[in-house]
Design an enzyme around this catalytic site. Structure first.
Site, mmCIF file in Angstrom:
data_model
loop_
_atom_site.group_PDB
_atom_site.id
_atom_site.type_symbol
_atom_site.label_atom_id
_atom_site.label_comp_id
_atom_site.label_asym_id
_atom_site.label_seq_id
_atom_site.Cartn_x
_atom_site.Cartn_y
_atom_site.Cartn_z
ATOM 1 N N SER A 23 118.024 -8.649 40.942
ATOM 2 C CA SER A 23 118.625 -8.006 42.028
ATOM 3 C C SER A 23 117.936 -8.802 43.340
ATOM 4 O O SER A 23 118.875 -8.881 44.322
ATOM 5 C CB SER A 23 118.090 -6.359 42.315
ATOM 6 O OG SER A 23 116.983 -6.361 42.339
ATOM 7 N N ASP A 54 114.896 -1.556 51.489
ATOM 8 C CA ASP A 54 114.817 -0.336 50.848
ATOM 9 C C ASP A 54 113.674 -0.311 49.978
ATOM 10 O O ASP A 54 112.605 -0.748 50.337
ATOM 11 C CB ASP A 54 116.167 -0.330 49.858
ATOM 12 C CG ASP A 54 115.958 -1.521 48.785
ATOM 13 O OD1 ASP A 54 115.263 -2.013 48.729
ATOM 14 O OD2 ASP A 54 117.001 -1.361 48.212
ATOM 15 N N HIS A 113 113.151 -3.957 47.707
ATOM 16 C CA HIS A 113 113.906 -5.198 48.207
ATOM 17 C C HIS A 113 113.397 -5.639 49.836
ATOM 18 O O HIS A 113 113.356 -4.676 50.641
ATOM 19 C CB HIS A 113 115.191 -5.411 48.166
ATOM 20 C CG HIS A 113 115.657 -5.048 46.684
ATOM 21 N ND1 HIS A 113 116.237 -3.924 46.421
ATOM 22 C CD2 HIS A 113 115.650 -5.775 45.540
ATOM 23 C CE1 HIS A 113 116.364 -3.683 45.172
ATOM 24 N NE2 HIS A 113 116.244 -4.990 44.359
#
Length: 368
Positions: free
Chosen positions: A45, A333, A336
Site C-alpha cells: 500500500s 493515517d 502511512h
C-alpha cells in the site's frame, strides 16, 4: 506499400506500426535532455496506485478522505496525496503517474511507459495480509509483469522489448505486511526464524525478477513500523515511545539481512544493480527531528477516529476526522505517511547520499 484500390499491404502496415512504437520508446528515454526511464513498480500500500480497486477485499483507499490533496482525488492511493513512487517519478522526469496494472486502460502503448503492480496488504509471503482478504502478493505481481513483458514483445519485438526492460527501473517496496498482517497476528515462532524465512523467500523472488529481465532494481527496506499510530495504540505499554519489539526484533534484523542480500545478488547476478533504499533511516530521522522539518506532530494520524490516543484504531474512513493542515503531520493515517513526509523521503532516495541509498542514488541509476 500501396496496392490496387488504395489499401495498404498488411505486411507493411505491421512494419509501420512497429516502427512507430519503437520511436515512442526512444522518445520516452529523453525529456529536456535528461534520461527518463520506464518504471515498473512492485509492492504494497505504500506504493499502490489503485489495483485493489479491481479486486474483492478490505484493503482499499478509493474513497475520501484518501486522495483529499491528490490531483485526481481518491484513486486507491493510501495517503492524502502522492505516493513515494509518484514523487520519485516527478523528480526523474516522468510526465504521467504510473498506472495500475488492473486498470482497464493500462494496455497498448501505455505499458511502454511503465506499470504499477503494487497492492495494499500484499507481502513477500503469500499468506501475509490474509486478514484483509483480497490482495496481490509479490509472486503474483511478478506473474503480472511477465504478462506485460509478453505484451510488450508482441508490440515491438523481442530485441526492442529486451532493451526497454534492461534499461527500465524496477522498484520493490514490500515487507511491512509480513510483520503487521502476518507475524504480529499469528506469532508463528521466534522472530529470528521468521525473518530468516522471509529473507530466504525474498532471495528467490528477487532472483526471479532478475531472470525475467530486471537489471536496475531499487529495493526499499521496511520502515519503523513500531512508530506508526496503529502499533502505538495497540501496544499502550510503550507509552509515548515507539514499540521496541517491532523495530528491534523484527524490522531491524530483516533490514540488516536485506542489505547483505542485495550486495550478494548484485555481485552474483551478472549485469544487475541492486540499490538498497534505507527508508527506515529516513523515516526515523523525520520522527526524531520532526520540528526541524516543519511538522507539528510525529506520532498521531491526521485522519483519525475518536478511539485511540494516536488515531491508530479504527482505520481511516469516510467517518473519520481529518486534520486541517496535512502538511504538519508526519502520518496521514494509522499506517502511512503524509504527502509532506513522503516528499522528504523521496528526495533522500533520488538525490541523497549513501546514508540513505546505496551504492548510488536513483538519479545516478537513471543514467547508469
Amino acid at each position: 506499400m500501396v496496392v490496387r484500390g488504395g489499401s495498404v499491404n498488411p505486411k507493411y502496415r505491421a512494419m509501420t506500426t512497429e516502427l512507430v512504437l519503437i520511436v515512442v520508446i526512444m522518445g520516452l528515454s529523453t525529456c529536456l535532455g535528461k534520461q527518463v526511464p520506464v518504471v515498473f513498480v512492485f509492492g504494497d500500500s505504500l506504493v499502490e496506485a489503485g489495483n485493489n480497486n479491481y479486486i474483492v477485499g478490505l484493503s482499499k483507499a478509493n474513497t475520501l478522505p484518501y486522495g483529499i490533496d491528490f490531483v485526481a482525488g481518491p484513486t486507491g492511493r493510501f495517503t492524502n496525496g502522492r505516493t513515494i513512487i509518484d514523487i520519485i517519478g516527478q523528480k526523474i522526469g516522468l510526465k504521467d503517474f504510473i498506472p495500475p496494472y488492473l486498470a482497464p486502460n493500462t494496455t497498448g502503448d501505455v505499458i511502454l511507459k511503465g506499470v504499477n503492480y503494487a497492492s495494499g496488504a500484499g507481502g513477500i509471503f503469500n499468506k501475509s495480509g490474509f486478514d484483509l482478504i483480497g490482495r496481490i502478493n509479490f509472486d503474483a505481481q511478478m506473474t503480472y509483469f511477465d504478462n506485460t513483458k509478453q505484451e510488450i514483445i508482441s508490440m515491438v519485438g523481442e530485441v526492442t522489448a529486451a532493451k526497454l526492460i534492461k534499461d527500465a527501473i524496477f522498484s520493490v517496496t514490500i515487507g511491512s505486511n509480513d510483520f503487521i498482517n502476518n507475524y504480529l497476528i499469528l506469532y508463528p515462532g521466534p522472530p529470528d526464524s521468521f525473518v530468516d524465512g522471509l529473507i530466504s523467500k525474498f532471495r528467490r523472488q528477487l532472483t526471479r525478477l532478475y531472470d525475467i529481465g530486471a537489471r536496475k532494481i531499487v529495493v526499499s527496506n521496511v520502515g519503523p513500523i513500531g512508530c506508526i499510530p496503529f502499533e502505538r495504540d495497540t501496544n499502550p505499554l510503550a507509552g509515548d515511545n515507539c514499540v521496541s519489539f517491532q523495530n528491534d526484533k523484527l524490522v531491524q534484523p530483516f533490514n540488516n539481512q536485506l542489505r547483505s542480500l542485495l550486495t550478494e545478488l548484485g555481485n552474483n547476478l551478472r549485469g544487475s544493480m541492486f540499490l538498497y533504499a534505507d527508508v527506515y533511516r529516513a523515516v526515523d530521522d523525520i520522527i526524531l527531528n520532526y520540528a526541524s522539518y516543519g511538522f507539528d506532530n510525529a506520532d498521531t494520524a491526521c485522519c483519525r477516529n475518536i478511539v485511540g490516543k494516536f488515531g491508530g484504531i479504527p482505520p481511516c474512513s469516510t467517518l473519520s476526522k481529518v486534520c486541517s493542515d496535512r502538511s504538519k503531520y508526519v502520518f496521514w493515517d494509522a499506517y502511512h505517511p503524509s504527502d509532506a513526509a513522503i516528499e522528504i523521503i523521496a528526495t533522500r532516495l533520488v538525490y541523497g547520499s549513501k546514508n540513505y541509498i546505496s551504492p548510488i542514488n536513483i538519479q545516478k541509476l537513471v543514467n547508469a
